[in-house]
Each structure stands twice: as C-alpha cells, then as structure tokens.
Write a protein that holds these residues in place. Structure first.
Motif, mmCIF file in Angstrom:
data_model
loop_
_atom_site.group_PDB
_atom_site.id
_atom_site.type_symbol
_atom_site.label_atom_id
_atom_site.label_comp_id
_atom_site.label_asym_id
_atom_site.label_seq_id
_atom_site.Cartn_x
_atom_site.Cartn_y
_atom_site.Cartn_z
ATOM 1 N N ALA A 276 -15.183 61.253 -7.577
ATOM 2 C CA ALA A 276 -14.011 62.139 -7.452
ATOM 3 C C ALA A 276 -12.709 61.354 -7.606
ATOM 4 O O ALA A 276 -11.634 61.899 -7.371
ATOM 5 N N ASP A 277 -12.790 60.094 -8.000
ATOM 6 C CA ASP A 277 -11.648 59.208 -8.198
ATOM 7 C C ASP A 277 -10.893 58.919 -6.901
ATOM 8 O O ASP A 277 -9.695 58.683 -6.908
ATOM 9 N N ARG A 278 -11.611 58.933 -5.754
ATOM 10 C CA ARG A 278 -11.032 58.587 -4.456
ATOM 11 C C ARG A 278 -11.390 57.149 -4.124
ATOM 12 O O ARG A 278 -12.515 56.724 -4.351
ATOM 13 N N GLU A 279 -10.437 56.415 -3.554
ATOM 14 C CA GLU A 279 -10.736 55.067 -3.107
ATOM 15 C C GLU A 279 -11.621 55.152 -1.869
ATOM 16 O O GLU A 279 -11.282 55.837 -0.907
ATOM 17 N N VAL A 280 -12.763 54.467 -1.899
ATOM 18 C CA VAL A 280 -13.726 54.534 -0.796
ATOM 19 C C VAL A 280 -13.941 53.173 -0.135
ATOM 20 O O VAL A 280 -14.895 53.000 0.611
ATOM 21 N N GLY A 281 -13.040 52.231 -0.386
ATOM 22 C CA GLY A 281 -13.126 50.928 0.251
ATOM 23 C C GLY A 281 -12.504 49.849 -0.608
ATOM 24 O O GLY A 281 -12.185 50.069 -1.782
ATOM 25 N N THR A 282 -12.303 48.693 0.012
ATOM 26 C CA THR A 282 -11.735 47.544 -0.695
ATOM 27 C C THR A 282 -12.375 46.263 -0.179
ATOM 28 O O THR A 282 -12.963 46.235 0.897
ATOM 29 N N ALA A 283 -12.207 45.220 -0.959
ATOM 30 C CA ALA A 283 -12.603 43.868 -0.547
ATOM 31 C C ALA A 283 -11.595 42.910 -1.152
ATOM 32 O O ALA A 283 -11.040 43.180 -2.225
ATOM 33 N N GLY A 284 -11.347 41.813 -0.465
ATOM 34 C CA GLY A 284 -10.399 40.839 -0.985
ATOM 35 C C GLY A 284 -10.722 39.447 -0.510
ATOM 36 O O GLY A 284 -11.344 39.254 0.542
ATOM 37 N N ALA A 285 -10.295 38.467 -1.301
ATOM 38 C CA ALA A 285 -10.492 37.052 -0.961
ATOM 39 C C ALA A 285 -9.193 36.319 -1.250
ATOM 40 O O ALA A 285 -8.438 36.698 -2.151
ATOM 41 N N HIS A 286 -8.951 35.262 -0.500
ATOM 42 C CA HIS A 286 -7.712 34.498 -0.660
ATOM 43 C C HIS A 286 -7.795 33.412 -1.715
ATOM 44 O O HIS A 286 -6.917 32.592 -1.805
ATOM 45 N N GLY A 287 -8.831 33.386 -2.479
ATOM 46 C CA GLY A 287 -8.953 32.410 -3.544
ATOM 47 C C GLY A 287 -10.282 32.571 -4.232
ATOM 48 O O GLY A 287 -11.231 33.081 -3.645
ATOM 49 N N ILE A 288 -10.333 32.174 -5.475
ATOM 50 C CA ILE A 288 -11.583 32.345 -6.203
ATOM 51 C C ILE A 288 -12.454 31.096 -6.174
ATOM 52 O O ILE A 288 -13.605 31.147 -6.531
ATOM 53 N N SER B 44 -19.131 44.893 -1.455
ATOM 54 C CA SER B 44 -18.479 43.604 -1.217
ATOM 55 C C SER B 44 -19.390 42.442 -1.591
ATOM 56 O O SER B 44 -18.917 41.407 -2.057
ATOM 57 N N VAL B 45 -20.683 42.614 -1.395
ATOM 58 C CA VAL B 45 -21.636 41.574 -1.816
ATOM 59 C C VAL B 45 -21.635 41.470 -3.343
ATOM 60 O O VAL B 45 -21.699 40.373 -3.898
ATOM 61 N N ILE B 46 -21.529 42.603 -4.022
ATOM 62 C CA ILE B 46 -21.396 42.573 -5.480
ATOM 63 C C ILE B 46 -20.130 41.802 -5.854
ATOM 64 O O ILE B 46 -20.144 40.953 -6.741
ATOM 65 N N CYS B 47 -19.036 42.056 -5.140
ATOM 66 C CA CYS B 47 -17.784 41.341 -5.395
ATOM 67 C C CYS B 47 -17.931 39.850 -5.111
ATOM 68 O O CYS B 47 -17.392 39.020 -5.841
ATOM 69 N N LEU B 48 -18.652 39.530 -4.048
ATOM 70 C CA LEU B 48 -18.918 38.130 -3.723
ATOM 71 C C LEU B 48 -19.601 37.452 -4.909
ATOM 72 O O LEU B 48 -19.218 36.357 -5.316
ATOM 73 N N HIS B 49 -20.587 38.121 -5.489
ATOM 74 C CA HIS B 49 -21.254 37.559 -6.666
ATOM 75 C C HIS B 49 -20.268 37.405 -7.828
ATOM 76 O O HIS B 49 -20.275 36.383 -8.520
#
Length: 193
Positions: A83-95, A175-180
């Motif tokens: 539905a194009d709604r934001e359902v969460g976020t993840a962030g890191a302070h460096g790659i 977030s685990v997908i983002c971690l990868h």
C-alpha cells in the motif's frame, strides 16, 4: 500466501541461495526460509537502491530502499508495503565494520541489533544499547555463518522472542537483510565486514 509467511515464525533463515561455482548466477540475491529449509520469500534487486521481497508465489511483500547520507557515511533503509506505507526502518552509522543497526518498527518501537565485537558471529536484539546498559533484555539473536567457503555464501539464523508480533518480526528480518547488504553489497565479492 499459503502457510506461514516470513514474519510469522519465531525463527527463520536468511541466506544466499546455493549456486554453481562455474556458471553466472542470475537468481535471487537472498532467500528467507524456515529453519528446516522450506522457502518463504526471496529478495531481488534492480540496482543498489531498491530491493524487492516477494513471496514464493510471486506476491509482493515489501520494498527496501537504501539511502546514504553524507554525514559520516550513515546508511538508512526504509521498508514499504504494497500500500506504499512505511512499515519500518533500519540504519547504521557506517558501512565499514558495522557493529550496530538501529531499527524502528511500524508502531515506532526502537530496537537495536548489536554485535559485541567485529569478529563476533552473533548479533543480539535489544531495546537498549548493550554497550550502555549492564544487562539489556534479549529479544532475539542473529547467528551468521558461511555455508560455502569457496563462494563465501552467507547464512543468518534469525531467532526472535515469542512476544514480538509479526510486524516487529518483519522489521527484524528486513534488518537482517539490510545487515547482509551492508556486509556484502550487490555485485561485490569481498569478505564480509
């Protein structure tokens, strides 16, 4: 979708699908499956910014959008549903050598996914920073392993506490997908951070 979805189970596996060492791989970047190996969803990408998680039936589950800000290499991910709604976020302070991801669920709950050291294979899910709190309550854990040393294929076993609901589990699994994606950007063949 028939059967449990990728966010309804307390434990799932996020991993790079097996592939031939000798042929060019054109399949999904990652797969989400049960601990027993039953496929639940797969991740594909068109570029380094947008990633799509779809059920095995092909049904759209969520879109992950990656953004990098200039301030000290902060990387953010936004999760958007059908539905194009934001359902969460993840962030890191460096790659480089990321040790902690900050998560925000659809309801606004703040969570942290942290590893104790750069060589640790376990990430712990908490509400407070383990570095600042003596004994934060563990809400889950992620164990990382390499399933094919030759190709360096990564596998993440995601275990969550029974009291987390499906929307909170969605944020954790995504977030685990983002971690990868932070550890192994698409197309890159270097060792994980």
């Amino acid at each position: 979708m028939t059967g449990p979805g990728p966010f309804e189970l307390e434990a799932v596996v996020v991993g790079q699908p097996k592939r031939s060492r000798w042929r060019r791989y054109t399949g999904p970047a990652l797969a989400v499956s049960t601990v027993e190996g039953t496929p639940l969803a797969q991740l594909t990408h068109t570029d380094d910014t947008y990633f799509l998680l779809t059920a095995m039936s092909g049904e759209f589950v969520v879109r992950i959008e990656r953004s990098v800000t200039s301030q000290v290499g902060r990387v953010g991910f936004h999760f958007t549903d059908a539905a194009d709604r934001e359902v969460g976020t993840a962030g890191a302070h460096g790659i480089v050598k990321t040790r902690q991801l900050s998560l925000r669920t659809e309801q606004g709950r703040q969570l942290l996914l942290t590893r104790r050291s750069h060589i640790s294979v376990e990430w712990v899910l908490t509400e407070t920073d383990p570095e600042r709190s003596p004994a934060p309550e563990t809400l889950g854990r992620v164990t990382v392993s390499t399933v094919d040393a030759w190709l360096g294929l990564q596998r993440y076993v995601v275990e969550t506490a029974p009291r987390l609901d499906a929307s909170e589990r969605r944020t954790v699994v995504l977030s685990v997908i983002c971690l990868h994606l932070l550890r192994r950007p698409p197309g890159e063949r270097t060792t994980p951070a």
